[in-house]
Enzyme design. Structure first.
Site, PDB file in Angstrom:
ATOM      1  N   LYS A 259       4.897   4.869  -1.282  1.00 56.82           N
ATOM      2  CA  LYS A 259       4.811   6.188  -1.930  1.00 56.82           C
ATOM      3  C   LYS A 259       6.092   7.019  -1.831  1.00 56.82           C
ATOM      4  O   LYS A 259       6.431   7.728  -2.778  1.00 56.82           O
ATOM      5  CB  LYS A 259       3.599   6.962  -1.397  1.00 56.82           C
ATOM      6  CG  LYS A 259       2.288   6.436  -1.975  1.00 56.82           C
ATOM      7  CD  LYS A 259       1.091   7.165  -1.388  1.00 56.82           C
ATOM      8  CE  LYS A 259      -0.207   6.597  -1.947  1.00 56.82           C
ATOM      9  NZ  LYS A 259      -1.373   7.076  -1.177  1.00 56.82           N
TER      10      LYS A 259
ATOM     11  N   GLY B 221       0.824  -1.212   0.000  1.00 61.24           N
ATOM     12  CA  GLY B 221       0.000   0.000   0.000  1.00 61.24           C
ATOM     13  C   GLY B 221       0.858   1.261   0.000  1.00 61.24           C
ATOM     14  O   GLY B 221       1.951   1.300  -0.571  1.00 61.24           O
ATOM     15  N   SER B 222       0.345   2.271   0.687  1.00 61.87           N
ATOM     16  CA  SER B 222       0.957   3.610   0.623  1.00 61.87           C
ATOM     17  C   SER B 222       2.375   3.691   1.167  1.00 61.87           C
ATOM     18  O   SER B 222       3.028   4.721   0.997  1.00 61.87           O
ATOM     19  CB  SER B 222       0.089   4.604   1.379  1.00 61.87           C
ATOM     20  OG  SER B 222      -1.198   4.635   0.823  1.00 61.87           O
ATOM     21  N   THR B 223       2.848   2.650   1.863  1.00 59.38           N
ATOM     22  CA  THR B 223       4.213   2.738   2.391  1.00 59.38           C
ATOM     23  C   THR B 223       5.250   2.824   1.278  1.00 59.38           C
ATOM     24  O   THR B 223       6.395   3.182   1.533  1.00 59.38           O
ATOM     25  CB  THR B 223       4.557   1.530   3.293  1.00 59.38           C
ATOM     26  OG1 THR B 223       4.343   0.335   2.545  1.00 59.38           O
ATOM     27  CG2 THR B 223       3.715   1.506   4.543  1.00 59.38           C
TER      28      THR B 223
END
Lengths: 534, 63
Positions: free
Chosen positions: A273, A269-271
């Site tokens: 980004k 997921g967003s980790t």
């Protein structure tokens, strides 16, 4: 007492028994064992994590040794067995040449048995492996089987160094047990080598405790915490829940014995980004203050709808990261060449093993076959369509914490810092870390990750799990990945909580507090000076 | 000569037994140490018996 009697105990091997006992009475020629213990596993500060301690197994040869009822009664009492059951067992084994009265009794019990002076009752030296840290460090330390062979964790990975081999000698003894002559040294004993792991048991304890607390609080299925030394890549703590008590193995199933931090790969997921934004800065097409207009808060990529919870309007690149804007990240990803984000992930260590040496480590998966498809590139940029282990994610954040040097991960204590490999430019990495410092502010995604007295840098992530019908709305993995302090980081910490239940399931709410508590303890224990304005 | 060898053998055996006993005792001490010094134990004693608590604010207390 116990120690004084050890010399009287004879250590015989089953196969040699007959030969020995057929020798004359006055003198006997015996093979005797020269005991050697398996190496001890310590943490980095010399705290014991796995220790072999001698125990004795009591045996007799029912074909030659006929015990009277008094002997059986006193033997049963000394060992704590039921007298009738012991008599029954001896009866059943009457045709056998070998019978364990009781395996692995403590030296104290062995001494009591020896003090009975019952002829024909023998002792065989064995070792019992104790794990003083219990479930706290069970997955990293690992376990051995009844034959003292490493089965999991460091016990398996370093079995070659740890294992011991008993020596043997052939001795001529008189009736009193005194050695008359050392006839032959058949084999010298080989003692196992001791091992110092990189773990700091104090940090391990807090990592495990806070992880377990969060999992209980959120009724989550499982979770992991990894803490790396940001200067050396050593694993200071690695905890998983569920865990097991390695001292009582019979109860532990395969599921709880799995070292999830290396065997389980998750969609991050967003980790990821920060790595996407890093790719953007590297491309030269974006700068820290570039503005990306996320209006109206959603966009279409092919047939996929990318959306933010609200319309955030124009955002700087740093704000895209701080607010974790899906639309912003999608726009950035689509403005880059096909392989740019993918290549950055690979350079950060995704899709390759971390070299930790921990058994069962998987590579994760970062496919590049469909990068021509903008949907695939977009989802990759915000952490879907790839899987990484918590340890790989830790290594990627370590690469940010070192200013762009990718270090090997070590589960052994290192005497000198390892030689790393430059993966990213220092200036660009510094900008990324700076952008990640707002994460624990009131407007950030994880105010609960705050650590009083220190500035931290990090990123939250909340990914949906894949169910039978595609992504499941109700099953999530909550992440917090970060480092502290933000300037010259001392530790990199990854928190993964698998399937938190209830309305609170986001990385900032579920994993953030674990990061905060673990890091608060760690920085004090590691003597990291707080920042002036606390 | 034969007597010397026998004497040496007895000494060797005594030393091996002493080593074995010392290692056994060392292993038991280590296990005891591991139990007593575990943070679980230290933390509980600090909080329950000594009424200590983890400070909210971090301060520099030594030069």
């Amino acid at each position: 007492m116990a120690l004084g009697l050890a010399g009287r105990m004879t250590y015989l091997n089953v196969t040699e028994r007959t030969f020995l006992q057929e020798q004359g009475d006055a003198r006997s020629l015996r093979f005797e064992m020269l005991p050697a213990n398996r190496g001890i596993i310590f943490d980095r500060n010399g705290e014991p994590l796995a220790v072999s301690t001698p125990v004795e197994s009591v045996w007799l040869d029912p074909t030659r040794t006929k015990l009277n009822s008094t002997d059986i009664a006193s033997l049963a009492r000394a060992i704590g067995l039921n007298e009738r059951e012991l008599a029954g067992k001896i009866g059943r084994y009457s045709g056998h040449e070998f019978m364990f009265v009781k395996r692995r009794v403590s030296p104290e019990i062995a001494a009591r048995v020896a003090a009975l002076h019952i002829e024909g009752v023998h002792f065989q030296r064995e070792y019992r492996r104790y794990y003083p840290a219990g479930e706290t460090a069970a997955h990293v330390v690992g376990i051995t089987n009844v034959d003292d062979q490493g089965q999991e964790g460091a016990e398996l990975a370093y079995d070659g160094e740890l294992k011991s081999v008993q020596g043997r000698k052939l001795v001529l003894r008189d009736r009193r047990g005194q050695a008359v002559k050392d006839v032959e040294y058949v084999a010298a004993p080989h003692f196992g080598r001791d091992l110092a792991l990189s773990l700091d048991l104090r940090l391990q304890f807090f990592a495990y405790r806070e992880l377990r607390t969060a999992i209980e609080e959120h009724h989550a299925k499982a979770g992991s915490v990894v803490m790396l030394d940001a200067h050396t890549g050593e694993i200071l703590a690695l905890a998983n829940e569920p865990s097991f008590n390695p001292n009582e193995l019979t109860r532990a199933g395969a599921d709880v014995r799995r070292n999830r931090a290396v065997t389980d790969a998750y969609e991050p997921g967003s980790t990821v980004k920060p790595l996407t934004v890093l790719a953007a800065l590297q491309s030269g097409r974006f700068a820290e203050d570039s503005v990306i207009d996320t209006t109206p808060g959603y966009m279409r990529v092919g047939r996929m709808l990318v959306k933010d919870p609200i319309n955030r309007g124009p955002l700087s690149l740093g704000e895209v990261l701080a607010r974790s804007s899906q639309v912003g990240i999608a726009k950035v990803a689509l403005a880059l060449d096909e392989r740019m984000v993918f290549d950055t992930f690979l350079r950060a260590g995704f899709a390759s093993p971390t070299s930790s040496g921990l058994p069962g480590e998987v590579d994760g998966r970062v496919p590049d076959s469909q990068l021509k498809n903008p949907v695939v590139r977009t989802t990759l940029a915000y952490g879907y369509g790839l899987t990484v282990t918590p340890l790989q994610l830790a290594q990627a954040y370590l690469t940010l914490a070192t200013g762009g040097i990718r270090l090997p991960i070590s589960i052994l204590r290192l005497d000198a810092p390892p030689v790393g490999e430059r993966a990213f430019e220092t200036g660009i990495v510094a900008a990324i870390v700076r952008m990640m410092t707002g994460v624990d502010s009131l407007h950030g995604t994880a105010p609960k990750a705050r650590v009083a007295g220190y500035t931290i840098a990090g990123k939250t992530g909340t990914s949906r799990k894949v169910g039978p019908g595609g992504y499941d709305e109700d099953r999530h993995v909550a992440f917090f990945a970060g480092m502290a302090p933000a300037v010259d980081p001392r530790v990199v910490v990854i928190v993964v909580i698998d399937e938190p239940q209830g309305d609170i399931f986001g990385g900032g709410e579920v994993a953030g507090p674990v990061f905060s508590r673990v890091v608060a303890r760690a920085l004090r224990i590691l003597n990291v000076e707080p920042e002036a304005a606390s | 000569m034969a007597h010397d060898v026998r004497g040496l053998f007895i000494a060797l055996e005594a030393n091996q037994q002493a080593q074995d006993r010392a290692l056994a005792q060392y292993s038991r001490f280590l296990i005891e140490r591991g139990t007593l010094s575990s943070y679980q134990n230290v933390d509980q004693i600090a909080e329950r018996q000594l009424a200590m608590r983890f400070p909210d604010l971090v301060e520099r207390v030594a030069p």
